[in-house]
Scaffold this motif. Sequence first.
Motif, PDB file in Angstrom:
ATOM      1  N   ARG A   1    -127.382 -62.985  27.380  1.00 34.01           N
ATOM      2  CA  ARG A   1    -127.199 -62.093  26.243  1.00 34.01           C
ATOM      3  C   ARG A   1    -127.765 -62.723  24.978  1.00 34.01           C
ATOM      4  NH1 ARG A   1    -121.234 -60.327  24.806  1.00 34.01           N
ATOM      5  NH2 ARG A   1    -121.705 -58.747  23.269  1.00 34.01           N
ATOM      6  N   LEU A   2    -128.818 -62.146  24.453  1.00 31.54           N
ATOM      7  CA  LEU A   2    -129.458 -62.696  23.263  1.00 31.54           C
ATOM      8  C   LEU A   2    -129.372 -61.696  22.122  1.00 31.54           C
ATOM      9  CD1 LEU A   2    -132.606 -64.150  25.048  1.00 31.54           C
ATOM     10  CD2 LEU A   2    -130.555 -65.374  24.326  1.00 31.54           C
ATOM     11  N   ARG A   3    -129.908 -62.091  20.977  1.00 29.08           N
ATOM     12  CA  ARG A   3    -129.862 -61.189  19.821  1.00 29.08           C
ATOM     13  C   ARG A   3    -131.043 -60.223  19.835  1.00 29.08           C
ATOM     14  NH1 ARG A   3    -128.182 -64.628  14.520  1.00 29.08           N
ATOM     15  NH2 ARG A   3    -126.336 -63.342  14.343  1.00 29.08           N
ATOM     16  N   GLU A   4    -132.086 -60.607  20.522  1.00 28.62           N
ATOM     17  CA  GLU A   4    -133.232 -59.707  20.664  1.00 28.62           C
ATOM     18  C   GLU A   4    -133.575 -59.619  22.141  1.00 28.62           C
ATOM     19  OE1 GLU A   4    -137.550 -59.267  18.598  1.00 28.62           O
ATOM     20  OE2 GLU A   4    -137.175 -61.094  19.709  1.00 28.62           O
ATOM     21  N   PHE A   5    -133.778 -58.411  22.629  1.00 30.46           N
ATOM     22  CA  PHE A   5    -134.039 -58.243  24.055  1.00 30.46           C
ATOM     23  C   PHE A   5    -134.760 -56.920  24.278  1.00 30.46           C
ATOM     24  CE2 PHE A   5    -130.736 -55.048  24.459  1.00 30.46           C
ATOM     25  CZ  PHE A   5    -129.914 -55.357  23.387  1.00 30.46           C
ATOM     26  N   PHE A   6    -135.202 -56.748  25.500  1.00 28.07           N
ATOM     27  CA  PHE A   6    -135.826 -55.483  25.887  1.00 28.07           C
ATOM     28  C   PHE A   6    -134.873 -54.773  26.840  1.00 28.07           C
ATOM     29  CE2 PHE A   6    -139.203 -58.218  24.575  1.00 28.07           C
ATOM     30  CZ  PHE A   6    -140.082 -57.384  23.897  1.00 28.07           C
ATOM     31  N   GLN A   7    -134.845 -53.473  26.746  1.00 26.01           N
ATOM     32  CA  GLN A   7    -133.931 -52.730  27.615  1.00 26.01           C
ATOM     33  C   GLN A   7    -134.607 -51.472  28.131  1.00 26.01           C
ATOM     34  OE1 GLN A   7    -130.673 -50.255  26.106  1.00 26.01           O
ATOM     35  NE2 GLN A   7    -129.251 -51.669  27.097  1.00 26.01           N
ATOM     36  N   TRP A   8    -134.810 -51.449  29.419  1.00 24.13           N
ATOM     37  CA  TRP A   8    -135.392 -50.279  30.065  1.00 24.13           C
ATOM     38  C   TRP A   8    -134.370 -49.146  30.034  1.00 24.13           C
ATOM     39  CZ3 TRP A   8    -135.459 -49.816  36.055  1.00 24.13           C
ATOM     40  CH2 TRP A   8    -136.174 -48.674  36.446  1.00 24.13           C
TER      41      TRP A   8
ATOM     42  N   PRO B   1    -132.162 -67.879  15.846  1.00 25.11           N
ATOM     43  CA  PRO B   1    -131.189 -67.955  16.931  1.00 25.11           C
ATOM     44  C   PRO B   1    -131.142 -66.687  17.768  1.00 25.11           C
ATOM     45  CG  PRO B   1    -130.098 -68.160  14.788  1.00 25.11           C
ATOM     46  CD  PRO B   1    -131.556 -68.123  14.537  1.00 25.11           C
ATOM     47  N   GLY B   2    -131.054 -66.858  19.072  1.00 21.31           N
ATOM     48  CA  GLY B   2    -130.919 -65.712  19.959  1.00 21.31           C
ATOM     49  C   GLY B   2    -132.210 -64.943  20.152  1.00 21.31           C
TER      50      GLY B   2
ATOM     51  N   ARG C   1    -129.263 -57.025  18.332  1.00 24.43           N
ATOM     52  CA  ARG C   1    -127.839 -56.911  18.019  1.00 24.43           C
ATOM     53  C   ARG C   1    -127.388 -58.197  17.357  1.00 24.43           C
ATOM     54  NH1 ARG C   1    -125.818 -54.169  23.760  1.00 24.43           N
ATOM     55  NH2 ARG C   1    -127.171 -52.351  23.553  1.00 24.43           N
ATOM     56  N   ALA C   2    -126.546 -58.073  16.320  1.00 18.93           N
ATOM     57  CA  ALA C   2    -126.128 -59.246  15.546  1.00 18.93           C
ATOM     58  C   ALA C   2    -124.943 -59.924  16.221  1.00 18.93           C
ATOM     59  CB  ALA C   2    -125.786 -58.837  14.122  1.00 18.93           C
ATOM     60  N   GLU C   3    -125.169 -60.419  17.441  1.00 26.46           N
ATOM     61  CA  GLU C   3    -124.089 -61.062  18.163  1.00 26.46           C
ATOM     62  C   GLU C   3    -124.387 -62.534  18.304  1.00 26.46           C
ATOM     63  OE1 GLU C   3    -122.565 -58.077  21.394  1.00 26.46           O
ATOM     64  OE2 GLU C   3    -124.701 -58.433  21.614  1.00 26.46           O
ATOM     65  N   ARG C   4    -123.362 -63.293  18.663  1.00 24.18           N
ATOM     66  CA  ARG C   4    -123.614 -64.694  18.947  1.00 24.18           C
ATOM     67  C   ARG C   4    -124.198 -64.779  20.340  1.00 24.18           C
ATOM     68  NH1 ARG C   4    -119.847 -69.531  17.100  1.00 24.18           N
ATOM     69  NH2 ARG C   4    -120.359 -68.454  15.177  1.00 24.18           N
ATOM     70  N   PRO C   5    -125.354 -65.447  20.462  1.00 27.26           N
ATOM     71  CA  PRO C   5    -126.024 -65.484  21.766  1.00 27.26           C
ATOM     72  C   PRO C   5    -125.235 -66.271  22.799  1.00 27.26           C
ATOM     73  CG  PRO C   5    -127.280 -66.701  20.106  1.00 27.26           C
ATOM     74  CD  PRO C   5    -126.104 -66.116  19.412  1.00 27.26           C
ATOM     75  N   GLN C   6    -125.309 -65.883  24.032  1.00 29.02           N
ATOM     76  CA  GLN C   6    -124.720 -66.612  25.138  1.00 29.02           C
ATOM     77  C   GLN C   6    -125.514 -66.293  26.391  1.00 29.02           C
ATOM     78  OE1 GLN C   6    -120.917 -64.439  26.416  1.00 29.02           O
ATOM     79  NE2 GLN C   6    -121.103 -63.940  24.258  1.00 29.02           N
ATOM     80  N   ARG C   7    -125.076 -66.847  27.490  1.00 29.82           N
ATOM     81  CA  ARG C   7    -125.845 -66.673  28.720  1.00 29.82           C
ATOM     82  C   ARG C   7    -126.015 -65.194  29.056  1.00 29.82           C
ATOM     83  NH1 ARG C   7    -124.737 -68.507  34.887  1.00 29.82           N
ATOM     84  NH2 ARG C   7    -126.869 -68.137  35.536  1.00 29.82           N
TER      85      ARG C   7
END
Length: 431
Positions: A116-123, A7-8, A108-114
């Motif tokens: 905003r996911l649990r795994e992402f890339f951040q410049w 998930p996410g 991040r161990a969050e509940r995914p939503q629009r």
Amino acid sequence: MKIQTPPGMRDFYPDDMRLQNWLFTHWRQVSLTHGFEEYEAPIFEFLDLYRLKSGDEIVSEVFSFEDRGGRNFAIRPEMTPSLARMVAARANALPRPIKWFSLPRMCRAERPQRGRLREFFQWNADVLGPEDALADAEVIAVVVAFLRAVGLGPDDVAVRVNHRRVAAAALQTLGVPADGVVAAFGLIDKIERMPADKFAAAWNDLPFASACGVDAVRGFLGEATLERCLDLAAQSGEDGAAQAEQFTQLWRQLEAFGVAGMCTFDLRIVRGLAYYTGSVFEAHPKQGGLRALCGGGRYDDLTGLLDGPRVPGVGFGMGDVPVLEFLRELDRLPSPERTLDAFVIDADADLFARALELVGHLRAAGLRVDFSYKRTGVGKQFKQATQRGARHAIVLGDELKDRNEVVIKDLVSGTQRTIDWDAFCADPKLD
RNA sequence: GUGGGUGUAGCUCAGCUGGCUAGAGCACCAGGUUGUGGUCCUGGGGGUCGCGGGUUCGAAUCCCGUCACUCACCCCA
């Protein structure tokens, strides 16, 4: 047993990866053209590294685990602590200014939503060392350069800029006590997400509400111009005046960088974290209910918690998810095609060995080249060439048998020419 | 952690007042096409209708439960 994507999290098939790389290319390109150098850090760190910066609450919001030696680690939920650790370790050896960027993957161990996911890339891009407003302005200029590079202009996005110390000084002149500023910021940070009556109720619960009522604050937040705010800050005392001067400099530099047109002064941007100590900014979509595309600001001391020497800095983080989501909403996402420089076609199965020989030559010359695994008709091979996004088709057939020549067809213009095999292998130019 | 919505093919969906062997478009594969591609035609593979139970002669369709996904709240470094 069927197992799906966690998930996410996302799978990046080649179609998705081309888009992802398009974004990364812009991030990297803008960073490099502004003189930033790339760095990278471990995918997980000691859990305590994040506890130091964010306290115990962070533990429930990260993916953490214990190794066989009983040590606690966390998959990085942000890059700043790793950056702080790296800089602290060599603080006195690194040439200044430190202008670094990174494109880390984080969880991040969050509940995914629009958006905003649990795994992402951040410049992430930061300038460490200088306290000069020039650094703040350049960091904002980097953000603007990226927005422009992906086709976003002042009608689409505003970089909303504020200064925590200036805003704090102004609030104090309005009647907020010095020890109430943090609480006031905490509420102001939420004003756009809160209904008016709820905000009023929450504000009136603050202990200093009698000194500075909700109407005074609303008027201040809604109408205060930069000039008025600087003026209020200057009235608060010597420090306020100095901060106001810093902030004035920042705007002057934004003009000089040619990015002021994308920036607006906005007192509501305070960033929840106590961590920020000077300028703060966020890039917001002008339409749609999407969250900020990026956020950043100045912090007094990056390495203080790690027992390093004082290193002031300014920087920002920008997530891939909200940026791509916003571009999708505007229908401005590019759809990068598959590409190859050439596709080698054998018109006669007898020539397949020669085809592979040519493929080898071209690949060794650094060209992106492919061929068909199956010995099918020329028509089918052309179809494959097109599907693969090949720019050129190279046909080996009777010309090769009779005159030692190959046919090169430009698949975009449709024109074709023949060239001597040996000349082509010696200097494989396609155009 | 709390609340709403949705589950039929890889994707977008139709079928749903219970009733032939569960469908379409796109995508994929093969052929039409033994030296020239993007459009065209024909055919093919692919689904235990999220899962479990119930009602019924009969369930993708009705009922109950459950799980998953999703949106919002909390949080947001």
